[in-house]
Design a protein around this motif. Sequence first.
Motif, PDB file in Angstrom:
ATOM      1  N   VAL A  27      11.099   5.257   2.860  1.00  0.00           N
ATOM      2  CA  VAL A  27      11.011   4.451   1.630  1.00  0.00           C
ATOM      3  C   VAL A  27      10.368   3.097   1.926  1.00  0.00           C
ATOM      4  N   THR A  28      10.766   2.460   3.027  1.00  0.00           N
ATOM      5  CA  THR A  28      10.172   1.161   3.347  1.00  0.00           C
ATOM      6  C   THR A  28       8.698   1.309   3.722  1.00  0.00           C
ATOM      7  N   GLY A  29       8.346   2.403   4.360  1.00  0.00           N
ATOM      8  CA  GLY A  29       6.930   2.649   4.665  1.00  0.00           C
ATOM      9  C   GLY A  29       6.110   2.797   3.401  1.00  0.00           C
ATOM     10  N   LEU A  30       6.635   3.548   2.440  1.00  0.00           N
ATOM     11  CA  LEU A  30       5.952   3.713   1.162  1.00  0.00           C
ATOM     12  C   LEU A  30       5.869   2.381   0.428  1.00  0.00           C
ATOM     13  N   LEU A  31       6.938   1.610   0.470  1.00  0.00           N
ATOM     14  CA  LEU A  31       6.951   0.302  -0.173  1.00  0.00           C
ATOM     15  C   LEU A  31       5.896  -0.617   0.439  1.00  0.00           C
ATOM     16  N   GLU A  32       5.741  -0.576   1.746  1.00  0.00           N
ATOM     17  CA  GLU A  32       4.725  -1.403   2.400  1.00  0.00           C
ATOM     18  C   GLU A  32       3.323  -1.015   1.949  1.00  0.00           C
ATOM     19  N   ILE A  33       3.079   0.278   1.793  1.00  0.00           N
ATOM     20  CA  ILE A  33       1.768   0.737   1.326  1.00  0.00           C
ATOM     21  C   ILE A  33       1.511   0.252  -0.095  1.00  0.00           C
ATOM     22  N   VAL A  34       2.505   0.389  -0.958  1.00  0.00           N
ATOM     23  CA  VAL A  34       2.362  -0.059  -2.344  1.00  0.00           C
ATOM     24  C   VAL A  34       2.117  -1.562  -2.401  1.00  0.00           C
ATOM     25  N   LEU A  35       2.887  -2.330  -1.655  1.00  0.00           N
ATOM     26  CA  LEU A  35       2.708  -3.786  -1.634  1.00  0.00           C
ATOM     27  C   LEU A  35       1.319  -4.163  -1.124  1.00  0.00           C
ATOM     28  N   ALA A  36       0.835  -3.462  -0.130  1.00  0.00           N
ATOM     29  CA  ALA A  36      -0.502  -3.750   0.404  1.00  0.00           C
ATOM     30  C   ALA A  36      -1.565  -3.539  -0.665  1.00  0.00           C
ATOM     31  N   PHE A  37      -1.468  -2.448  -1.411  1.00  0.00           N
ATOM     32  CA  PHE A  37      -2.439  -2.205  -2.479  1.00  0.00           C
ATOM     33  C   PHE A  37      -2.323  -3.240  -3.586  1.00  0.00           C
ATOM     34  N   LEU A  38      -1.092  -3.617  -3.922  1.00  0.00           N
ATOM     35  CA  LEU A  38      -0.898  -4.625  -4.964  1.00  0.00           C
ATOM     36  C   LEU A  38      -1.462  -5.985  -4.547  1.00  0.00           C
ATOM     37  N   LEU A  39      -1.440  -6.274  -3.258  1.00  0.00           N
ATOM     38  CA  LEU A  39      -2.018  -7.525  -2.768  1.00  0.00           C
ATOM     39  C   LEU A  39      -3.542  -7.536  -2.904  1.00  0.00           C
ATOM     40  N   LEU A  40      -4.151  -6.366  -2.946  1.00  0.00           N
ATOM     41  CA  LEU A  40      -5.606  -6.272  -3.082  1.00  0.00           C
ATOM     42  C   LEU A  40      -6.084  -6.496  -4.510  1.00  0.00           C
ATOM     43  N   VAL A  41      -5.212  -6.282  -5.481  1.00  0.00           N
ATOM     44  CA  VAL A  41      -5.580  -6.394  -6.894  1.00  0.00           C
ATOM     45  C   VAL A  41      -5.352  -7.834  -7.353  1.00  0.00           C
ATOM     46  N   PRO A  42      -6.407  -8.522  -7.768  1.00  0.00           N
ATOM     47  CA  PRO A  42      -6.248  -9.927  -8.155  1.00  0.00           C
ATOM     48  C   PRO A  42      -5.177 -10.164  -9.221  1.00  0.00           C
ATOM     49  N   ARG A  43      -5.044  -9.270 -10.167  1.00  0.00           N
ATOM     50  CA  ARG A  43      -4.075  -9.448 -11.251  1.00  0.00           C
ATOM     51  C   ARG A  43      -2.627  -9.374 -10.776  1.00  0.00           C
ATOM     52  N   THR A  44      -2.370  -8.636  -9.710  1.00  0.00           N
ATOM     53  CA  THR A  44      -0.999  -8.462  -9.222  1.00  0.00           C
ATOM     54  C   THR A  44      -0.742  -9.206  -7.915  1.00  0.00           C
ATOM     55  N   ARG A  45      -1.738  -9.918  -7.426  1.00  0.00           N
ATOM     56  CA  ARG A  45      -1.646 -10.544  -6.104  1.00  0.00           C
ATOM     57  C   ARG A  45      -0.477 -11.525  -5.991  1.00  0.00           C
ATOM     58  N   ASN A  46      -0.287 -12.393  -6.960  1.00  0.00           N
ATOM     59  CA  ASN A  46       0.785 -13.395  -6.871  1.00  0.00           C
ATOM     60  C   ASN A  46       2.166 -12.739  -6.855  1.00  0.00           C
ATOM     61  N   GLN A  47       2.389 -11.808  -7.769  1.00  0.00           N
ATOM     62  CA  GLN A  47       3.678 -11.126  -7.820  1.00  0.00           C
ATOM     63  C   GLN A  47       3.907 -10.306  -6.551  1.00  0.00           C
ATOM     64  N   ALA A  48       2.851  -9.661  -6.062  1.00  0.00           N
ATOM     65  CA  ALA A  48       2.968  -8.863  -4.842  1.00  0.00           C
ATOM     66  C   ALA A  48       3.261  -9.754  -3.646  1.00  0.00           C
ATOM     67  N   GLY A  49       2.713 -10.954  -3.639  1.00  0.00           N
ATOM     68  CA  GLY A  49       2.998 -11.894  -2.556  1.00  0.00           C
ATOM     69  C   GLY A  49       4.461 -12.286  -2.524  1.00  0.00           C
ATOM     70  N   VAL A  50       5.023 -12.542  -3.698  1.00  0.00           N
ATOM     71  CA  VAL A  50       6.445 -12.887  -3.780  1.00  0.00           C
ATOM     72  C   VAL A  50       7.297 -11.701  -3.351  1.00  0.00           C
ATOM     73  N   LEU A  51       6.956 -10.514  -3.841  1.00  0.00           N
ATOM     74  CA  LEU A  51       7.721  -9.314  -3.477  1.00  0.00           C
ATOM     75  C   LEU A  51       7.606  -9.008  -1.986  1.00  0.00           C
ATOM     76  N   THR A  52       6.439  -9.244  -1.416  1.00  0.00           N
ATOM     77  CA  THR A  52       6.259  -9.027   0.020  1.00  0.00           C
ATOM     78  C   THR A  52       7.127  -9.982   0.826  1.00  0.00           C
ATOM     79  N   ALA A  53       7.180 -11.232   0.403  1.00  0.00           N
ATOM     80  CA  ALA A  53       8.028 -12.213   1.094  1.00  0.00           C
ATOM     81  C   ALA A  53       9.498 -11.807   1.011  1.00  0.00           C
ATOM     82  N   ILE A  54       9.939 -11.371  -0.155  1.00  0.00           N
ATOM     83  CA  ILE A  54      11.324 -10.923  -0.324  1.00  0.00           C
ATOM     84  C   ILE A  54      11.591  -9.710   0.570  1.00  0.00           C
ATOM     85  N   TYR A  55      10.661  -8.781   0.602  1.00  0.00           N
ATOM     86  CA  TYR A  55      10.797  -7.583   1.423  1.00  0.00           C
ATOM     87  C   TYR A  55      10.931  -7.952   2.899  1.00  0.00           C
ATOM     88  N   LEU A  56      10.070  -8.852   3.359  1.00  0.00           N
ATOM     89  CA  LEU A  56      10.104  -9.227   4.775  1.00  0.00           C
ATOM     90  C   LEU A  56      11.410  -9.915   5.154  1.00  0.00           C
TER      91      LEU A  56
END
Length: 80
Positions: A27-56
Motif C-alpha cells: 500500500v505504501t509503495g502504491l501511495l508513493e507512486i500516486v504521490l509522485a505522479f501527483l507531484l508532476l501535475v501542476p494543478r495538484t502539485r501543492n496538495q501533493a507536496g503537503v501529502l508527501t510531507a505528511i506521508y514521510l
Amino acid sequence: MAHFAQGESFGAMVPGWVPFRLGLVYVTGLLEIVLAFLLLVPRTRNQAGVLTAIYLVAIFPANIYAAIVGVPAPGQEDVN
C-alpha cells in the motif's frame, strides 16, 4: 517499485506487532507512486507536496525502528 520487488525487506523494517506488514508495504509503495505522479501535475502539485510531507513524517518511525534493531536497508546485506 522497490516496495514490490523487495517487499519482505521493507516488511522487516516494520515492527512485528503491526498487522499485515507485507500488505502495508505494498500500500505504501502504491501511495508513493500516486504521490509522485501527483507531484508532476501542476494543478495538484501543492496538495501533493503537503501529502508527501505528511506521508514521510508518518513512515519515519519505521526507519527509526529499523535503525535501532539493526534491520538492513532493502537491497543491502548489513546495516553498515
